[in-house]
Design a protein around this motif. Structure first.
Motif, PDB file in Angstrom:
ATOM      1  N   ALA A  82       0.819  -0.950  -0.028  1.00  0.00           N
ATOM      2  CA  ALA A  82      -0.003  -0.010   0.115  1.00  0.00           C
ATOM      3  C   ALA A  82       0.796   1.260   0.000  1.00  0.00           C
ATOM      4  CB  ALA A  82      -1.010  -0.039   1.214  1.00  0.00           C
ATOM      5  N   GLN A  83       2.138   1.108   0.370  1.00  0.00           N
ATOM      6  CA  GLN A  83       3.124   2.273   0.277  1.00  0.00           C
ATOM      7  C   GLN A  83       3.779   2.724  -0.847  1.00  0.00           C
ATOM      8  OE1 GLN A  83       2.886   0.118   2.858  1.00  0.00           O
ATOM      9  NE2 GLN A  83       1.491   1.366   4.246  1.00  0.00           N
ATOM     10  N   ASN A  84       3.286   1.842  -1.616  1.00  0.00           N
ATOM     11  CA  ASN A  84       4.122   1.783  -3.256  1.00  0.00           C
ATOM     12  C   ASN A  84       5.369   1.369  -3.186  1.00  0.00           C
ATOM     13  OD1 ASN A  84       3.605   2.230  -6.013  1.00  0.00           O
ATOM     14  ND2 ASN A  84       4.307   4.364  -5.980  1.00  0.00           N
ATOM     15  N   THR A  85       5.587   0.309  -2.275  1.00  0.00           N
ATOM     16  CA  THR A  85       6.964  -0.370  -2.314  1.00  0.00           C
ATOM     17  C   THR A  85       6.927  -1.702  -2.526  1.00  0.00           C
ATOM     18  OG1 THR A  85       6.628  -0.538   0.102  1.00  0.00           O
ATOM     19  CG2 THR A  85       7.976   1.566  -0.836  1.00  0.00           C
ATOM     20  N   TYR A  86       7.739  -2.557  -2.778  1.00  0.00           N
ATOM     21  CA  TYR A  86       7.967  -3.896  -3.020  1.00  0.00           C
ATOM     22  C   TYR A  86       8.370  -4.850  -1.727  1.00  0.00           C
ATOM     23  CZ  TYR A  86       6.644  -3.263  -7.852  1.00  0.00           C
ATOM     24  OH  TYR A  86       6.056  -2.873  -8.771  1.00  0.00           O
ATOM     25  N   ALA A  87       7.759  -5.800  -1.394  1.00  0.00           N
ATOM     26  CA  ALA A  87       7.941  -6.473  -0.353  1.00  0.00           C
ATOM     27  C   ALA A  87       7.487  -7.786  -0.347  1.00  0.00           C
ATOM     28  CB  ALA A  87       7.435  -6.121   1.009  1.00  0.00           C
ATOM     29  N   ASP A  88       8.072  -8.827   0.150  1.00  0.00           N
ATOM     30  CA  ASP A  88       7.661 -10.230   0.303  1.00  0.00           C
ATOM     31  C   ASP A  88       6.535 -10.505   0.998  1.00  0.00           C
ATOM     32  OD1 ASP A  88       9.995 -10.825  -1.282  1.00  0.00           O
ATOM     33  OD2 ASP A  88      11.119 -11.657   0.656  1.00  0.00           O
ATOM     34  N   ARG A  89       5.249 -10.148   0.418  1.00  0.00           N
ATOM     35  CA  ARG A  89       3.919 -10.515   0.756  1.00  0.00           C
ATOM     36  C   ARG A  89       3.163 -11.143  -0.086  1.00  0.00           C
ATOM     37  NH1 ARG A  89       6.422  -9.630   4.862  1.00  0.00           N
ATOM     38  NH2 ARG A  89       5.953  -7.402   6.140  1.00  0.00           N
ATOM     39  N   ASN A  90       2.160 -11.685   0.088  1.00  0.00           N
ATOM     40  CA  ASN A  90       1.063 -12.342  -0.787  1.00  0.00           C
ATOM     41  C   ASN A  90      -0.045 -11.279  -0.897  1.00  0.00           C
ATOM     42  OD1 ASN A  90       2.689 -14.598  -0.737  1.00  0.00           O
ATOM     43  ND2 ASN A  90       1.373 -15.701   0.812  1.00  0.00           N
ATOM     44  N   THR A  91      -0.282 -10.958  -1.995  1.00  0.00           N
ATOM     45  CA  THR A  91      -1.471 -10.131  -2.238  1.00  0.00           C
ATOM     46  C   THR A  91      -2.362 -10.655  -2.982  1.00  0.00           C
ATOM     47  OG1 THR A  91      -0.217  -8.954  -4.151  1.00  0.00           O
ATOM     48  CG2 THR A  91       0.283  -7.963  -2.148  1.00  0.00           C
ATOM     49  N   SER A  92      -3.788  -9.977  -3.195  1.00  0.00           N
ATOM     50  CA  SER A  92      -4.755 -10.467  -3.777  1.00  0.00           C
ATOM     51  C   SER A  92      -5.717  -9.224  -3.793  1.00  0.00           C
ATOM     52  CB  SER A  92      -5.784 -11.208  -3.081  1.00  0.00           C
ATOM     53  OG  SER A  92      -6.173 -10.740  -2.243  1.00  0.00           O
ATOM     54  N   GLN A  93      -6.311  -9.077  -5.455  1.00  0.00           N
ATOM     55  CA  GLN A  93      -6.709  -7.676  -5.856  1.00  0.00           C
ATOM     56  C   GLN A  93      -8.305  -8.099  -6.432  1.00  0.00           C
ATOM     57  OE1 GLN A  93      -4.830  -4.745  -8.061  1.00  0.00           O
ATOM     58  NE2 GLN A  93      -6.247  -3.395  -8.038  1.00  0.00           N
ATOM     59  N   PHE A  94      -9.126  -7.520  -6.310  1.00  0.00           N
ATOM     60  CA  PHE A  94     -10.400  -7.855  -6.910  1.00  0.00           C
ATOM     61  C   PHE A  94     -11.164  -6.654  -7.543  1.00  0.00           C
ATOM     62  CE2 PHE A  94     -15.209  -7.766  -6.805  1.00  0.00           C
ATOM     63  CZ  PHE A  94     -15.663  -8.645  -7.743  1.00  0.00           C
ATOM     64  N   GLY A  95     -11.524  -6.607  -8.599  1.00  0.00           N
ATOM     65  CA  GLY A  95     -11.995  -5.393  -9.287  1.00  0.00           C
ATOM     66  C   GLY A  95     -13.171  -5.525 -10.169  1.00  0.00           C
ATOM     67  N   TRP A  96     -14.023  -4.766 -10.211  1.00  0.00           N
ATOM     68  CA  TRP A  96     -15.294  -4.709 -11.213  1.00  0.00           C
ATOM     69  C   TRP A  96     -15.396  -3.322 -12.025  1.00  0.00           C
ATOM     70  CZ3 TRP A  96     -19.623  -1.777 -10.823  1.00  0.00           C
ATOM     71  CH2 TRP A  96     -20.010  -1.127  -9.560  1.00  0.00           C
ATOM     72  N   ASN A  97     -16.182  -3.379 -13.123  1.00  0.00           N
ATOM     73  CA  ASN A  97     -16.514  -1.932 -13.707  1.00  0.00           C
ATOM     74  C   ASN A  97     -17.489  -2.244 -14.734  1.00  0.00           C
ATOM     75  OD1 ASN A  97     -15.237  -2.273 -16.483  1.00  0.00           O
ATOM     76  ND2 ASN A  97     -13.624  -2.916 -14.989  1.00  0.00           N
ATOM     77  N   ALA A  98     -18.198  -1.214 -15.040  1.00  0.00           N
ATOM     78  CA  ALA A  98     -19.295  -1.148 -16.045  1.00  0.00           C
ATOM     79  C   ALA A  98     -19.197  -0.056 -16.978  1.00  0.00           C
ATOM     80  CB  ALA A  98     -20.532  -1.385 -15.588  1.00  0.00           C
ATOM     81  N   GLY A  99     -19.384  -0.086 -18.161  1.00  0.00           N
ATOM     82  CA  GLY A  99     -19.293   0.925 -19.025  1.00  0.00           C
ATOM     83  C   GLY A  99     -19.985   1.012 -20.381  1.00  0.00           C
ATOM     84  N   LEU A 100     -20.261   2.178 -20.530  1.00  0.00           N
ATOM     85  CA  LEU A 100     -21.465   2.859 -21.537  1.00  0.00           C
ATOM     86  C   LEU A 100     -20.602   3.405 -22.705  1.00  0.00           C
ATOM     87  CD1 LEU A 100     -24.503   2.780 -22.708  1.00  0.00           C
ATOM     88  CD2 LEU A 100     -24.585   5.136 -21.427  1.00  0.00           C
ATOM     89  N   SER A 101     -20.722   3.036 -24.065  1.00  0.00           N
ATOM     90  CA  SER A 101     -20.408   3.687 -25.031  1.00  0.00           C
ATOM     91  C   SER A 101     -21.446   3.834 -26.041  1.00  0.00           C
ATOM     92  CB  SER A 101     -19.347   2.966 -25.795  1.00  0.00           C
ATOM     93  OG  SER A 101     -18.646   3.572 -26.931  1.00  0.00           O
ATOM     94  N   LEU A 102     -21.541   5.253 -26.315  1.00  0.00           N
ATOM     95  CA  LEU A 102     -22.562   5.831 -27.235  1.00  0.00           C
ATOM     96  C   LEU A 102     -21.934   6.442 -28.379  1.00  0.00           C
ATOM     97  CD1 LEU A 102     -25.587   6.270 -27.782  1.00  0.00           C
ATOM     98  CD2 LEU A 102     -25.602   8.459 -26.473  1.00  0.00           C
ATOM     99  N   PRO A 103     -22.466   6.105 -29.665  1.00  0.00           N
ATOM    100  CA  PRO A 103     -21.878   6.628 -30.922  1.00  0.00           C
ATOM    101  C   PRO A 103     -22.823   8.011 -31.108  1.00  0.00           C
ATOM    102  CG  PRO A 103     -23.160   4.792 -31.489  1.00  0.00           C
ATOM    103  CD  PRO A 103     -22.976   4.748 -29.993  1.00  0.00           C
ATOM    104  N   LEU A 104     -22.136   8.980 -31.148  1.00  0.00           N
ATOM    105  CA  LEU A 104     -22.588  10.539 -31.332  1.00  0.00           C
ATOM    106  C   LEU A 104     -22.524  10.789 -32.867  1.00  0.00           C
ATOM    107  CD1 LEU A 104     -21.461  12.277 -28.154  1.00  0.00           C
ATOM    108  CD2 LEU A 104     -23.895  10.950 -28.440  1.00  0.00           C
ATOM    109  N   PHE A 105     -21.389  10.608 -33.450  1.00  0.00           N
ATOM    110  CA  PHE A 105     -21.130  10.724 -34.763  1.00  0.00           C
ATOM    111  C   PHE A 105     -20.195   9.737 -35.247  1.00  0.00           C
ATOM    112  CE2 PHE A 105     -19.193  13.138 -38.196  1.00  0.00           C
ATOM    113  CZ  PHE A 105     -20.239  13.292 -39.188  1.00  0.00           C
ATOM    114  N   GLN A 106     -20.747   9.090 -36.446  1.00  0.00           N
ATOM    115  CA  GLN A 106     -19.913   7.971 -36.899  1.00  0.00           C
ATOM    116  C   GLN A 106     -19.178   8.432 -38.212  1.00  0.00           C
ATOM    117  OE1 GLN A 106     -18.783   5.174 -35.280  1.00  0.00           O
ATOM    118  NE2 GLN A 106     -19.616   6.197 -33.529  1.00  0.00           N
TER     119      GLN A 106
END
Length: 439
Positions: A82-106
Motif C-alpha cells: 500500500a506504500q507503493n513499495t515492494y516486499a515479500d508479501r502475498n497480495t490479492s486484488q478484486f475489481g469490477w467495472n461497467a461501461g457505456l459507449s454511445l456513438p454520437l457521430f460515426q
C-alpha cells in the motif's frame, strides 16, 4: 386399432396428394405453382430475409453498447504494498467495472450503412421477381410444347385410324373376291408403321408432360394433365413498343438499375472512413485489495471507498489507415462500373430477345396461314387420290404418297401454330408487368 388408424391417415394423405391432379391444369395455375415451389425462387426469398436482417442490424448499430467486467488476481512472493513499495508479501486484488459507449457521430457511416441495406433489400426483391419471370417463361414454353405434342399425337392417331379403315375395307374386297389377297400386305405394313408413329408421338407427349411436371417440382406425374389454350390469331405487338415498355417494367432491368444505386451508396459508405468519429463514454467501478500479514479494510468498506465513476468523450480523427479507405472507395467504384456494364448487357439481351421473338412470331404466323391454305388443297388432293384408289384408278404408292403429304402438311401447320403462340406469349410477357403470380 392404432395401426389401422395410422394406415387410414396415410391413405388419406396419399389421396389428398393425388387429388390435386383430379382436374387439368391451366397455364396460369402452372405458372403460379412453379414460382412458389421453384428452388431458385426460394433461394432468392432467403436472400430477401437476409436483406431484412441486414436492415435490423444496421439500425441496431445506432444503439449504445454496455459492458460489465470483473477480475480477481493473486500474487505470491514479492509484490506491491500500500506504500507503493515492494516486499515479500502475498497480495490479492478484486475489481469490477461497467461501461457505456454511445456513438454520437460515426462519420455518416451508420446512416449510410442503413441506407445501403435498404437499397440492397430492394435489389433482392427485384432479383427475386426476375427469377420468377425466368421460371414463368420456361413453364410457358414447356406448356406449349406439351400442347404441340398432343396435337401431333392426335394427327398420328387420325392417320392410323385411316390406315386401319383401309385395311378393313381391303379385307372386305378380298372376301368378296374383287381384289387379289396380295394387295393387303402393303396396306398392313403402312398401318403398322402408322401405329408405331402413334406410339412414338404419345411417348413424346408423356415426356413433355414429365418435363413440365419436373419444372413444377410435382411429387408425381400420375394423373397430371393440362388444358388447351383458347384458339385464335392474336395480334403481334411491335418490338419497339414491347421494348420501351419492358424497360420500365422488366424486373431484370429494374434489378440492374437498382444495383447501380447500391453501388453509388457503397461508394458513399466507403468514403465515410475519411470522416472523424465521436463517442460518449461513461462508466463506474470499484476494487478490493488485500495484503498478507497486515490489517486490511473489509471488503464492504473498500468497495465503498474505491467506488468511482467517469464520463467522457472520445474523438477519433483518421490520419493514415494504410490506404484501407482509399482502396475501399476504389473497389466500390469498380463495382459501380461493373453494375453499369451489367445493365447495358441486360438491355442488349432484352432487345435481342424481343426482336428475335417478334420476327420468329411473324415468320411462324406466315407459315401458319400459308400452311392452312396448303392443308385445304392437300386434303382435296388426298380425297381425290383416295377416291381414285378405291376405284382402282390409282396405285398403292400414289395413295401412300398423298396420305404422307397430308400428314406432313398437318405437322407443319401444327409446328407453325405453336411457335406462333409461344413467341406471341413471350412478347406479351415482356410487355405486361402484371404477372399471373403477382397478386
Amino acid at each position: 386399432m392404432r395401426n389401422i388408424y395410422r394406415l387410414t391417415i396415410a391413405a388419406a394423405l396419399l389421396t389428398s396428394s393425388f387429388s390435386a391432379f383430379a382436374e387439368a391444369w391451366s397455364l396460369d395455375s402452372c405458372v403460379s405453382y412453379a414460382v412458389t415451389h421453384n428452388i431458385n425462387v426460394l433461394q432468392q426469398e432467403l436472400r430477401i430475409r437476409e436483406g431484412e436482417q441486414g436492415i435490423v442490424e444496421a439500425k441496431d448499430r445506432f444503439l449504445p453498447s454496455l459492458e460489465a467486467s470483473a477480475s480477481q488476481n493473486f500474487n505470491f512472493g514479492r509484490g506491491l504494498t500500500a506504500q507503493n513499495t515492494y516486499a515479500d508479501r502475498n497480495t490479492s486484488q478484486f475489481g469490477w467495472n461497467a461501461g457505456l459507449s454511445l456513438p454520437l457521430f460515426q462519420g455518416m457511416a451508420e446512416y449510410r450503412n442503413l441506407k445501403l441495406s435498404k437499397l440492397s433489400l430492394k435489389q433482392y426483391l427485384l432479383e427475386a421477381e426476375a427469377a420468377k419471370d425466368n421460371v414463368a417463361l420456361n413453364v410457358i414454353s414447356q406448356y406449349l410444347q406439351v400442347l404441340y405434342c398432343k396435337e401431333v399425337a392426335a394427327s398420328a392417331r387420325s392417320q392410323s385410324e385411316l390406315s386401319a379403315f383401309e385395311v378393313e375395307r381391303q379385307k372386305a374386297l378380298i372376301d368378296a373376291g374383287k381384289v387379289a389377297e396380295a394387295t393387303i400386305y402393303d396396306l398392313e405394313s403402312v398401318a403398322a408403321q402408322d401405329r408405331l408413329q402413334v406410339v412414338t408421338a404419345e411417348n413424346e407427349t408423356q415426356t413433355a408432360l414429365v418435363n413440365l411436371a419436373n419444372m413444377l417440382q410435382l411429387p408425381t406425374v400420375e394423373g397430371f394433365d393440362i388444358l388447351p389454350l383458347p384458339q385464335g390469331e392474336p395480334t403481334i405487338p411491335s418490338p419497339d413498343q414491347v421494348y420501351s415498355e419492358a424497360l420500365m417494367t422488366n424486373n431484370s432491368i429494374l434489378g440492374a438499375r437498382q444495383a447501380i444505386e447500391v453501388a453509388d451508396e457503397r461508394i458513399s459508405y466507403a468514403k465515410s472512413g475519411y470522416i472523424p468519429t465521436l463517442r460518449f463514454n461513461a462508466g463506474l467501478g470499484s476494487s478490493y485489495y488485500r495484503l498478507g500479514g497486515f490489517d486490511n479494510e473489509s471488503f464492504k468498506e473498500q468497495m465503498k471507498h474505491n467506488f468511482s465513476t467517469y464520463l467522457g468523450f472520445s474523438l477519433s480523427i483518421p490520419i493514415f489507415d494504410g490506404f484501407n479507405t482509399r482502396n475501399s472507395v476504389r473497389r466500390a467504384k469498380l463495382q459501380k462500373s461493373t453494375a453499369k456494364l451489367d445493365l447495358d448487357q441486360r438491355q442488349y439481351d432484352l432487345y435481342k430477345d424481343i426482336q428475335l421473338a417478334y420476327y420468329q412470331a411473324k415468320g411462324a404466323r406466315e407459315r401458319y396461314l400459308t400452311s392452312g391454305e396448303t392443308l385445304e388443297k392437300t386434303k382435296l388432293s388426298f380425297d381425290s387420290t383416295r377416291e381414285r384408289f378405291n376405284l382402282g384408278r390409282a396405285t398403292q404408292a400414289d395413295y401412300e404418297q398423298a396420305k404422307n403429304n397430308l400428314f406432313r402438311t398437318e405437322i407443319t401447320r401444327i409446328q407453325a401454330h405453336y411457335e406462333y403462340l409461344m413467341r406471341h406469349r413471350i412478347l406479351l410477357f415482356y410487355r405486361d408487368a402484371r404477372r399471373p403470380y403477382a397478386k
